[in-house]
Design a protein around this motif. Structure first.
Motif, PDB file in Angstrom:
ATOM      1  N   TRP A  95       6.077  -5.795  -0.903  1.00  0.00           N
ATOM      2  CA  TRP A  95       6.983  -6.850  -0.753  1.00  0.00           C
ATOM      3  C   TRP A  95       6.665  -7.911   0.536  1.00  0.00           C
ATOM      4  O   TRP A  95       6.722  -8.761   0.675  1.00  0.00           O
ATOM      5  CB  TRP A  95       8.344  -6.224  -0.477  1.00  0.00           C
ATOM      6  CG  TRP A  95       9.002  -5.988  -1.894  1.00  0.00           C
ATOM      7  CD1 TRP A  95       9.341  -4.909  -2.166  1.00  0.00           C
ATOM      8  CD2 TRP A  95       9.366  -6.941  -2.792  1.00  0.00           C
ATOM      9  NE1 TRP A  95      10.080  -4.990  -3.724  1.00  0.00           N
ATOM     10  CE2 TRP A  95       9.983  -6.320  -4.052  1.00  0.00           C
ATOM     11  CE3 TRP A  95       9.601  -8.439  -2.729  1.00  0.00           C
ATOM     12  CZ2 TRP A  95      10.504  -7.002  -4.847  1.00  0.00           C
ATOM     13  CZ3 TRP A  95       9.857  -9.039  -3.899  1.00  0.00           C
ATOM     14  CH2 TRP A  95      10.562  -8.324  -4.958  1.00  0.00           C
ATOM     15  N   ALA A  96       5.959  -6.888   1.677  1.00  0.00           N
ATOM     16  CA  ALA A  96       5.587  -7.539   2.696  1.00  0.00           C
ATOM     17  C   ALA A  96       4.498  -8.458   2.549  1.00  0.00           C
ATOM     18  O   ALA A  96       4.207  -9.333   3.187  1.00  0.00           O
ATOM     19  CB  ALA A  96       5.299  -6.432   3.641  1.00  0.00           C
ATOM     20  N   LEU A  97       3.727  -8.076   1.800  1.00  0.00           N
ATOM     21  CA  LEU A  97       2.448  -8.926   1.292  1.00  0.00           C
ATOM     22  C   LEU A  97       2.869 -10.091   0.857  1.00  0.00           C
ATOM     23  O   LEU A  97       2.270 -11.337   1.021  1.00  0.00           O
ATOM     24  CB  LEU A  97       1.366  -8.189   0.321  1.00  0.00           C
ATOM     25  CG  LEU A  97       0.565  -6.874   1.262  1.00  0.00           C
ATOM     26  CD1 LEU A  97      -0.116  -6.079   0.118  1.00  0.00           C
ATOM     27  CD2 LEU A  97      -0.476  -7.795   2.434  1.00  0.00           C
ATOM     28  N   GLN A  98       3.672 -10.101  -0.317  1.00  0.00           N
ATOM     29  CA  GLN A  98       4.287 -11.147  -0.838  1.00  0.00           C
ATOM     30  C   GLN A  98       4.939 -12.095  -0.100  1.00  0.00           C
ATOM     31  O   GLN A  98       4.883 -13.366  -0.118  1.00  0.00           O
ATOM     32  CB  GLN A  98       5.217 -10.703  -2.106  1.00  0.00           C
ATOM     33  CG  GLN A  98       4.785  -9.879  -3.334  1.00  0.00           C
ATOM     34  CD  GLN A  98       5.567  -9.349  -4.247  1.00  0.00           C
ATOM     35  OE1 GLN A  98       6.406 -10.207  -4.642  1.00  0.00           O
ATOM     36  NE2 GLN A  98       5.482  -8.344  -4.670  1.00  0.00           N
ATOM     37  N   GLY A  99       5.672 -11.449   0.912  1.00  0.00           N
ATOM     38  CA  GLY A  99       6.468 -12.332   2.012  1.00  0.00           C
ATOM     39  C   GLY A  99       5.509 -13.052   2.618  1.00  0.00           C
ATOM     40  O   GLY A  99       5.706 -14.349   3.222  1.00  0.00           O
ATOM     41  N   PHE A 100       4.357 -12.466   3.420  1.00  0.00           N
ATOM     42  CA  PHE A 100       3.304 -12.923   4.124  1.00  0.00           C
ATOM     43  C   PHE A 100       2.578 -14.073   3.325  1.00  0.00           C
ATOM     44  O   PHE A 100       2.435 -15.205   3.702  1.00  0.00           O
ATOM     45  CB  PHE A 100       2.289 -12.107   4.463  1.00  0.00           C
ATOM     46  CG  PHE A 100       1.053 -12.634   5.219  1.00  0.00           C
ATOM     47  CD1 PHE A 100       1.361 -13.169   6.589  1.00  0.00           C
ATOM     48  CD2 PHE A 100      -0.108 -12.790   4.484  1.00  0.00           C
ATOM     49  CE1 PHE A 100       0.329 -13.420   6.969  1.00  0.00           C
ATOM     50  CE2 PHE A 100      -0.934 -13.365   5.262  1.00  0.00           C
ATOM     51  CZ  PHE A 100      -0.858 -13.661   6.582  1.00  0.00           C
ATOM     52  N   LEU A 101       2.309 -14.045   2.052  1.00  0.00           N
ATOM     53  CA  LEU A 101       1.768 -15.044   1.058  1.00  0.00           C
ATOM     54  C   LEU A 101       2.684 -16.069   0.968  1.00  0.00           C
ATOM     55  O   LEU A 101       2.219 -17.248   1.140  1.00  0.00           O
ATOM     56  CB  LEU A 101       1.283 -14.547  -0.255  1.00  0.00           C
ATOM     57  CG  LEU A 101       0.966 -15.364  -1.236  1.00  0.00           C
ATOM     58  CD1 LEU A 101      -0.504 -16.150  -0.556  1.00  0.00           C
ATOM     59  CD2 LEU A 101       0.610 -14.925  -2.625  1.00  0.00           C
ATOM     60  N   ALA A 102       4.135 -15.946   0.830  1.00  0.00           N
ATOM     61  CA  ALA A 102       5.108 -16.882   0.837  1.00  0.00           C
ATOM     62  C   ALA A 102       5.161 -17.614   1.993  1.00  0.00           C
ATOM     63  O   ALA A 102       5.050 -19.104   1.988  1.00  0.00           O
ATOM     64  CB  ALA A 102       6.467 -16.359   0.171  1.00  0.00           C
ATOM     65  N   PHE A 151       0.122  -7.002  -6.092  1.00  0.00           N
ATOM     66  CA  PHE A 151       0.104  -6.749  -4.629  1.00  0.00           C
ATOM     67  C   PHE A 151       0.357  -5.035  -4.318  1.00  0.00           C
ATOM     68  O   PHE A 151      -0.062  -4.569  -3.403  1.00  0.00           O
ATOM     69  CB  PHE A 151       1.667  -7.258  -4.033  1.00  0.00           C
ATOM     70  CG  PHE A 151       1.523  -8.805  -4.074  1.00  0.00           C
ATOM     71  CD1 PHE A 151       0.942  -9.198  -3.108  1.00  0.00           C
ATOM     72  CD2 PHE A 151       1.933  -9.508  -5.235  1.00  0.00           C
ATOM     73  CE1 PHE A 151       0.733 -10.711  -2.696  1.00  0.00           C
ATOM     74  CE2 PHE A 151       1.612 -10.895  -4.891  1.00  0.00           C
ATOM     75  CZ  PHE A 151       1.266 -11.537  -3.865  1.00  0.00           C
ATOM     76  N   GLU A 152       0.672  -4.516  -5.713  1.00  0.00           N
ATOM     77  CA  GLU A 152       0.774  -3.026  -5.624  1.00  0.00           C
ATOM     78  C   GLU A 152      -0.793  -2.370  -5.399  1.00  0.00           C
ATOM     79  O   GLU A 152      -0.943  -1.546  -4.577  1.00  0.00           O
ATOM     80  CB  GLU A 152       1.351  -2.408  -6.455  1.00  0.00           C
ATOM     81  CG  GLU A 152       2.869  -2.612  -6.802  1.00  0.00           C
ATOM     82  CD  GLU A 152       3.123  -4.108  -7.421  1.00  0.00           C
ATOM     83  OE1 GLU A 152       2.145  -4.808  -7.923  1.00  0.00           O
ATOM     84  OE2 GLU A 152       4.327  -4.348  -7.643  1.00  0.00           O
ATOM     85  N   ALA A 153      -1.764  -2.968  -6.022  1.00  0.00           N
ATOM     86  CA  ALA A 153      -2.974  -2.531  -5.966  1.00  0.00           C
ATOM     87  C   ALA A 153      -3.538  -2.827  -4.580  1.00  0.00           C
ATOM     88  O   ALA A 153      -4.257  -2.080  -3.887  1.00  0.00           O
ATOM     89  CB  ALA A 153      -3.997  -3.305  -6.866  1.00  0.00           C
ATOM     90  N   ILE A 154      -3.179  -4.252  -3.978  1.00  0.00           N
ATOM     91  CA  ILE A 154      -3.651  -4.492  -2.589  1.00  0.00           C
ATOM     92  C   ILE A 154      -3.083  -3.437  -1.683  1.00  0.00           C
ATOM     93  O   ILE A 154      -3.694  -2.975  -0.808  1.00  0.00           O
ATOM     94  CB  ILE A 154      -3.246  -5.787  -2.300  1.00  0.00           C
ATOM     95  CG1 ILE A 154      -4.138  -6.871  -3.152  1.00  0.00           C
ATOM     96  CG2 ILE A 154      -3.762  -6.073  -0.924  1.00  0.00           C
ATOM     97  CD1 ILE A 154      -3.514  -8.291  -3.005  1.00  0.00           C
TER      98      ILE A 154
END
Length: 364
Positions: free
Chosen positions: A12-19, A336-339
């Protein structure tokens, strides 16, 4: 090892950073005032819709379509006619039927109606065409593209024929293009991971096994064909209201080839691959187009190289078919889970390296 809950938090943190990164890039382009970059951004978003829509059908079903640019043309002309001011219709389209000549719709309803026109046509031609399989579908959809172009040229009362259809209101902005592109990507992503998407990919991978468990292959393909055509028509409407002038020649083989290359580069069946392929191909094409007038390197001067961008696309496609036929991502998605899992492994290796005991050399 990190627990699955913490790994989900990292995802979720990676998704938020991408957003945040995408929002920052959007605001920088929107308020930066660079017209060239803004134009490239809008064209990128429209091309992304075309590639994702084509991948939604071709990548998910394994049935190759060469006629999707025909749906783009239908959406472009339909939305342009519906939004053209009444007084301008009297000048540019004097033979337009009275119901169309007397109305001028707002941008959003006209855009949606243009997408619906493309979807309805797709569902109608899908009844006979999608009963075919293999290369026969590609040939049939190519015939649809040729027929669409011929109709656009001869329906002068609606399209002005071979003359330029000009005066389209410039309604398309970066915000509109970004909104529709995000919606298209989201629906394609959700569709891929839905029961319908699983049935489509099952029929793609093993048609006989899919039939044996009750999958109606023709019906599933028609649904995907209609959804794909709808968003392709929306992209055509955005494109028409961005350029404000176009002709039937814009919707033919060159545009078809460009969109197919973007899809193949990213990977057929991959939504994130469509984004990556569109970005890479547009970047390469724009770089080569800037070299076409010629360049000077020291004392060496190279003359005009017109057509270099098209040659570059052809070379890219040939190289990809030779060394990586499945494209950059194949039918896989960027998860994102794999990342987060790879990040966890890297941090674990780093921690082990830092905590390893250091062996001092013996004193001489």
């Amino acid at each position: 090892m990190i627990s699955p809950s913490i790994r989900r938090e990292w995802s979720w943190a990676l998704q938020g950073f991408l957003a945040l990164l995408l929002a920052g890039a959007y605001l920088a382009l929107e308020r930066g005032g660079n017209a060239y970059l803004q134009r490239l951004a809008v064209l990128f978003l429209i091309n992304l819709m075309l590639v994702v829509s084509l991948n939604l059908f071709t990548g998910f079903t394994g049935v190759f379509s060469l006629g999707h640019i025909g749906f783009m043309a239908l959406g472009a002309y339909a939305s342009a006619i519906l939004t053209l001011p009444v007084n301008q219709k009297a000048v540019n389209l004097p033979d337009l039927p009275a119901p169309l000549a007397s109305i001028a719709l707002p941008f959003l309803p006209a855009l949606i109606l243009g997408g619906l026109v493309a979807a309805i046509v797709a569902l109608l031609i899908g009844i006979p065409v999608l009963r075919l399989s293999g290369h026969f579908v590609a040939v049939a959809t190519l015939g649809f593209l040729v027929i669409t172009r011929v109709i656009l040229i001869n329906a002068e009362a609606f399209t002005r024929g071979t003359r330029t259809f000009a005066g389209v209101p410039p309604f398309t902005t970066m915000g509109w293009a970004a909104l529709w592109a995000l919606l298209n990507v989201y629906i394609a992503w959700r569709l891929k991971h839905s029961p319908l998407g699983l049935q489509l990919m099952a029929a793609r991978d093993d048609p006989w096994a899919a039939k044996s468990v009750g999958v109606s292959i023709a019906q599933m393909r028609r649904i995907a064909f209609g959804i794909s055509a709808f968003f392709t028509g929306i992209a055509g409407g955005l494109w028409a209201h961005f350029l404000t002038a176009f002709s039937p020649n814009a919707f033919y083989f060159s545009k078809t080839f460009e969109i197919i290359v973007m899809m193949i580069v990213g990977g057929m069946g991959s939504v994130t691959g469509s984004i990556l392929g569109t970005l890479l191909v547009m970047a390469a094409t724009e770089a080569l187009r800037n070299l076409e007038p010629g360049l000077t390197i020291g004392s060496l001067t190279i003359g005009p190289l017109y057509g270099l961008s098209q040659i570059g696309l052809a070379v890219l496609l040939m190289g990809l078919m030779t060394f990586r036929r499945q494209g950059l991502l194949g039918d896989q998605e960027l998860r994102f889970e794999a990342i987060a899992e790879r990040l966890e492994r890297w941090l674990a290796r780093r921690k082990t390296t830092l905590e390893a005991p250091r062996v001092r050399k013996a004193d001489p």
